[in-house]
Write a protein that holds these residues in place. Structure first.
Motif, PDB file in Angstrom:
ATOM      1  N   THR A 191       0.819  -1.215   0.000  1.00 52.93           N
ATOM      2  CA  THR A 191       0.000   0.000   0.000  1.00 52.93           C
ATOM      3  C   THR A 191       0.854   1.267   0.000  1.00 52.93           C
ATOM      4  O   THR A 191       0.483   2.267  -0.614  1.00 52.93           O
ATOM      5  N   SER A 192       2.011   1.234   0.657  1.00 55.57           N
ATOM      6  CA  SER A 192       2.851   2.431   0.694  1.00 55.57           C
ATOM      7  C   SER A 192       3.468   2.721  -0.668  1.00 55.57           C
ATOM      8  O   SER A 192       3.721   3.875  -1.017  1.00 55.57           O
ATOM      9  N   ASP A 193       3.717   1.677  -1.455  1.00 54.56           N
ATOM     10  CA  ASP A 193       4.276   1.856  -2.800  1.00 54.56           C
ATOM     11  C   ASP A 193       3.183   1.939  -3.866  1.00 54.56           C
ATOM     12  O   ASP A 193       3.476   2.188  -5.039  1.00 54.56           O
ATOM     13  N   GLY A 194       1.940   1.677  -3.479  1.00 57.40           N
ATOM     14  CA  GLY A 194       0.823   1.918  -4.377  1.00 57.40           C
ATOM     15  C   GLY A 194       0.525   0.836  -5.393  1.00 57.40           C
ATOM     16  O   GLY A 194      -0.157   1.091  -6.381  1.00 57.40           O
ATOM     17  N   TYR A 195       1.008  -0.394  -5.164  1.00 64.86           N
ATOM     18  CA  TYR A 195       0.609  -1.474  -6.076  1.00 64.86           C
ATOM     19  C   TYR A 195      -0.159  -2.535  -5.281  1.00 64.86           C
ATOM     20  O   TYR A 195       0.188  -2.851  -4.149  1.00 64.86           O
ATOM     21  N   PRO A 196      -1.236  -3.103  -5.868  1.00 63.43           N
ATOM     22  CA  PRO A 196      -2.202  -3.856  -5.070  1.00 63.43           C
ATOM     23  C   PRO A 196      -1.963  -5.345  -4.905  1.00 63.43           C
ATOM     24  O   PRO A 196      -2.566  -5.959  -4.028  1.00 63.43           O
ATOM     25  N   GLY A 197      -1.128  -5.973  -5.745  1.00 64.35           N
ATOM     26  CA  GLY A 197      -1.034  -7.425  -5.659  1.00 64.35           C
ATOM     27  C   GLY A 197      -2.345  -8.065  -6.079  1.00 64.35           C
ATOM     28  O   GLY A 197      -2.984  -7.621  -7.032  1.00 64.35           O
ATOM     29  N   VAL A 198      -2.768  -9.100  -5.350  1.00 59.95           N
ATOM     30  CA  VAL A 198      -4.025  -9.795  -5.643  1.00 59.95           C
ATOM     31  C   VAL A 198      -5.047  -9.415  -4.575  1.00 59.95           C
ATOM     32  O   VAL A 198      -4.821  -9.645  -3.379  1.00 59.95           O
ATOM     33  N   LYS A 199      -6.156  -8.858  -5.012  1.00 61.90           N
ATOM     34  CA  LYS A 199      -7.197  -8.446  -4.084  1.00 61.90           C
ATOM     35  C   LYS A 199      -7.726  -9.648  -3.306  1.00 61.90           C
ATOM     36  O   LYS A 199      -8.053 -10.688  -3.875  1.00 61.90           O
ATOM     37  N   GLY A 200      -7.758  -9.513  -1.980  1.00 58.25           N
ATOM     38  CA  GLY A 200      -8.288 -10.581  -1.133  1.00 58.25           C
ATOM     39  C   GLY A 200      -7.247 -11.548  -0.609  1.00 58.25           C
ATOM     40  O   GLY A 200      -7.582 -12.450   0.163  1.00 58.25           O
ATOM     41  N   ILE A 201      -5.983 -11.363  -0.999  1.00 57.50           N
ATOM     42  CA  ILE A 201      -4.909 -12.216  -0.471  1.00 57.50           C
ATOM     43  C   ILE A 201      -4.044 -11.389   0.473  1.00 57.50           C
ATOM     44  O   ILE A 201      -3.414 -10.407   0.059  1.00 57.50           O
ATOM     45  N   GLY A 202      -4.045 -11.778   1.746  1.00 58.40           N
ATOM     46  CA  GLY A 202      -3.251 -11.091   2.752  1.00 58.40           C
ATOM     47  C   GLY A 202      -1.944 -11.806   3.026  1.00 58.40           C
ATOM     48  O   GLY A 202      -1.624 -12.825   2.399  1.00 58.40           O
ATOM     49  N   PRO A 203      -1.165 -11.295   3.987  1.00 54.19           N
ATOM     50  CA  PRO A 203       0.163 -11.860   4.268  1.00 54.19           C
ATOM     51  C   PRO A 203       0.153 -13.351   4.628  1.00 54.19           C
ATOM     52  O   PRO A 203       1.025 -14.096   4.170  1.00 54.19           O
ATOM     53  N   LYS A 204      -0.794 -13.782   5.448  1.00 59.15           N
ATOM     54  CA  LYS A 204      -0.805 -15.185   5.863  1.00 59.15           C
ATOM     55  C   LYS A 204      -1.068 -16.116   4.686  1.00 59.15           C
ATOM     56  O   LYS A 204      -0.393 -17.145   4.514  1.00 59.15           O
ATOM     57  N   THR A 205      -2.049 -15.769   3.865  1.00 60.66           N
ATOM     58  CA  THR A 205      -2.360 -16.593   2.696  1.00 60.66           C
ATOM     59  C   THR A 205      -1.218 -16.566   1.698  1.00 60.66           C
ATOM     60  O   THR A 205      -0.853 -17.596   1.113  1.00 60.66           O
ATOM     61  N   ALA A 206      -0.629 -15.383   1.498  1.00 65.19           N
ATOM     62  CA  ALA A 206       0.497 -15.269   0.563  1.00 65.19           C
ATOM     63  C   ALA A 206       1.667 -16.132   1.017  1.00 65.19           C
ATOM     64  O   ALA A 206       2.286 -16.837   0.208  1.00 65.19           O
ATOM     65  N   LEU A 207       1.960 -16.092   2.302  1.00 62.66           N
ATOM     66  CA  LEU A 207       3.064 -16.888   2.829  1.00 62.66           C
ATOM     67  C   LEU A 207       2.778 -18.383   2.673  1.00 62.66           C
ATOM     68  O   LEU A 207       3.676 -19.157   2.323  1.00 62.66           O
ATOM     69  N   LYS A 208       1.548 -18.776   2.887  1.00 60.80           N
ATOM     70  CA  LYS A 208       1.165 -20.178   2.726  1.00 60.80           C
ATOM     71  C   LYS A 208       1.371 -20.630   1.271  1.00 60.80           C
ATOM     72  O   LYS A 208       1.905 -21.728   1.018  1.00 60.80           O
ATOM     73  N   LEU A 209       0.968 -19.798   0.327  1.00 62.70           N
ATOM     74  CA  LEU A 209       1.144 -20.126  -1.082  1.00 62.70           C
ATOM     75  C   LEU A 209       2.623 -20.266  -1.439  1.00 62.70           C
ATOM     76  O   LEU A 209       3.018 -21.178  -2.181  1.00 62.70           O
ATOM     77  N   VAL A 210       3.440 -19.372  -0.905  1.00 62.74           N
ATOM     78  CA  VAL A 210       4.874 -19.405  -1.211  1.00 62.74           C
ATOM     79  C   VAL A 210       5.528 -20.620  -0.560  1.00 62.74           C
ATOM     80  O   VAL A 210       6.392 -21.280  -1.164  1.00 62.74           O
ATOM     81  N   LYS A 211       5.122 -20.959   0.654  1.00 58.76           N
ATOM     82  CA  LYS A 211       5.659 -22.154   1.308  1.00 58.76           C
ATOM     83  C   LYS A 211       5.330 -23.412   0.505  1.00 58.76           C
ATOM     84  O   LYS A 211       6.153 -24.324   0.371  1.00 58.76           O
ATOM     85  N   GLU A 212       4.123 -23.460  -0.034  1.00 54.69           N
ATOM     86  CA  GLU A 212       3.674 -24.661  -0.733  1.00 54.69           C
ATOM     87  C   GLU A 212       4.205 -24.756  -2.165  1.00 54.69           C
ATOM     88  O   GLU A 212       4.485 -25.847  -2.657  1.00 54.69           O
ATOM     89  N   HIS A 213       4.362 -23.599  -2.825  1.00 50.04           N
ATOM     90  CA  HIS A 213       4.685 -23.634  -4.254  1.00 50.04           C
ATOM     91  C   HIS A 213       6.017 -22.961  -4.612  1.00 50.04           C
ATOM     92  O   HIS A 213       6.553 -23.236  -5.685  1.00 50.04           O
ATOM     93  N   GLY A 214       6.497 -22.077  -3.773  1.00 47.84           N
ATOM     94  CA  GLY A 214       7.808 -21.472  -4.008  1.00 47.84           C
ATOM     95  C   GLY A 214       7.772 -20.135  -4.709  1.00 47.84           C
ATOM     96  O   GLY A 214       8.334 -19.161  -4.223  1.00 47.84           O
ATOM     97  N   THR A 215       7.134 -20.071  -5.874  1.00 48.34           N
ATOM     98  CA  THR A 215       7.162 -18.837  -6.667  1.00 48.34           C
ATOM     99  C   THR A 215       5.781 -18.502  -7.220  1.00 48.34           C
ATOM    100  O   THR A 215       4.887 -19.358  -7.275  1.00 48.34           O
ATOM    101  N   VAL A 216       5.637 -17.268  -7.649  1.00 48.98           N
ATOM    102  CA  VAL A 216       4.410 -16.833  -8.320  1.00 48.98           C
ATOM    103  C   VAL A 216       4.158 -17.693  -9.552  1.00 48.98           C
ATOM    104  O   VAL A 216       3.040 -18.141  -9.810  1.00 48.98           O
ATOM    105  N   GLU A 217       5.220 -17.937 -10.313  1.00 51.46           N
ATOM    106  CA  GLU A 217       5.086 -18.706 -11.540  1.00 51.46           C
ATOM    107  C   GLU A 217       4.619 -20.130 -11.269  1.00 51.46           C
ATOM    108  O   GLU A 217       3.807 -20.690 -12.032  1.00 51.46           O
TER     109      GLU A 217
END
Length: 300
Positions: A191-217
């Motif tokens: 929010t401080s840099d003004g880019y939104p990422g994915v609406k509805g995904i917060g830090p906990k969910t994002a971290l879970k996705l990265v732990k399980e899959h590694g990368t955005v790709e």
């Protein structure tokens, strides 16, 4: 066995802004005899001097943003567009701070179109394994630079209270390697840099996705295996997800011609004190006298 150099990297803009708001909130701008505010520039110098006394580096560099527009603005018009214009009392102090930093003898880096983060990241990569590195900042984006021999000191309170992160502490808290932090930022946005990422995904969910899959790709590749609600969110913001990763990624490819000796920490000689007094930086002189009294009487 010869010890490694200890390189202190200062996020100049972060320290300057923090110093400005620490005193401007109370209406204190410390104008000089010409009426020009000096609260930010003197605070920057005092904070940086204190950091050298705490971390005891052998070498040092200060990194600066050179303008509001960078290559990230070319990627996304909304990048940092939500930030207000600098206060008029701060505007003249940008150039003053860099000039003072150079007069003290610290090595300074600033490249148009690049951010201080990218300069710091490139210096980390340039000296990785050749020097122990401490970064002073307030920017959590720099967590992605943690690796063996690199620590980040986040400014917390006053001139001498820091929250220090190492690679080990980061892994213990996040359970991912530091270079994967950019993947988390891609999902959550900033929010401080003004880019939104994915609406509805917060830090906990994002971290879970990265732990399980590694990368955005990797998440995108396996999107059909995600829960329907999660799949829908990512598909709706797929382009922004990819763009957010580009915006969050610190670029470490800048090449420097300097040797490590060019970054050697200067001695704070009596001539420097005379220069500071002549330019009405009395608070910086007092900080020097307090932190480095043993060399007050030395000459060049």
């Amino acid at each position: 066995m010869e010890s490694k150099p200890h390189l202190l990297l200062i996020d100049g803009m972060a320290v300057l802004f923090r110093s400005f708001f620490a005193t401007s909130a109370m209406g204190h701008f410390f104008p000089n005899s010409k009426g020009i505010p000096t609260n930010a520039v003197q605070g920057f110098a005092r904070h940086t001097l204190t950091a050298t006394s705490i971390f005891k580096p052998t070498h040092m560099a200060v990194c600066w943003d050179m303008a509001a527009h960078t290559f990230r603005n070319d990627l996304f018009d909304g990048y940092k567009a939500n930030r207000p214009e600098p206060a008029p009392e701060l505007l003249p102090q940008f150039d003053m701070a860099r000039a003072l930093s150079e007069e003290i003898g610290w090595k300074n880096y600033g490249i148009p179109g690049m951010e201080a983060d990218d300069l710091i990241g490139s210096l980390v990569c340039a000296w990785e394994g050749k020097a122990d590195i401490t970064i002073v900042t307030g920017d959590k984006d720099l967590l992605q630079l943690l690796r063996p021999g690199v620590s980040i000191a986040f400014m917390k309170k006053g001139y001498n209270i820091y929250d220090i992160y190492t690679e080990e502490r980061f892994v213990e808290e996040y359970d991912i390697p530091p270079h994967r932090f950019v993947e988390v930022k891609a999902f959550t946005g900033d929010t401080s840099d003004g880019y939104p990422g994915v609406k509805g995904i917060g830090p906990k969910t994002a971290l879970k996705l990265v732990k399980e899959h590694g990368t955005v790709e990797a998440v995108i590749e396996k999107i059909d295996q995600l829960a329907p609600a999660m799949k829908k969110k990512i598909e709706a913001d797929m382009d922004m997800l990819r763009l957010s990763k580009k915006l969050a990624q610190i670029h470490c490819e800048i090449e420097f011609k300097e040797t490590i000796d060019d970054l050697l920490l200067p001695e704070f000689c009596s001539g420097l004190r005379d220069h500071l007094r002549a330019n009405e930086y009395s608070m910086v002189v007092r900080q020097l006298d307090s932190l480095f009294p043993a060399i007050e009487k030395t000459t060049v």
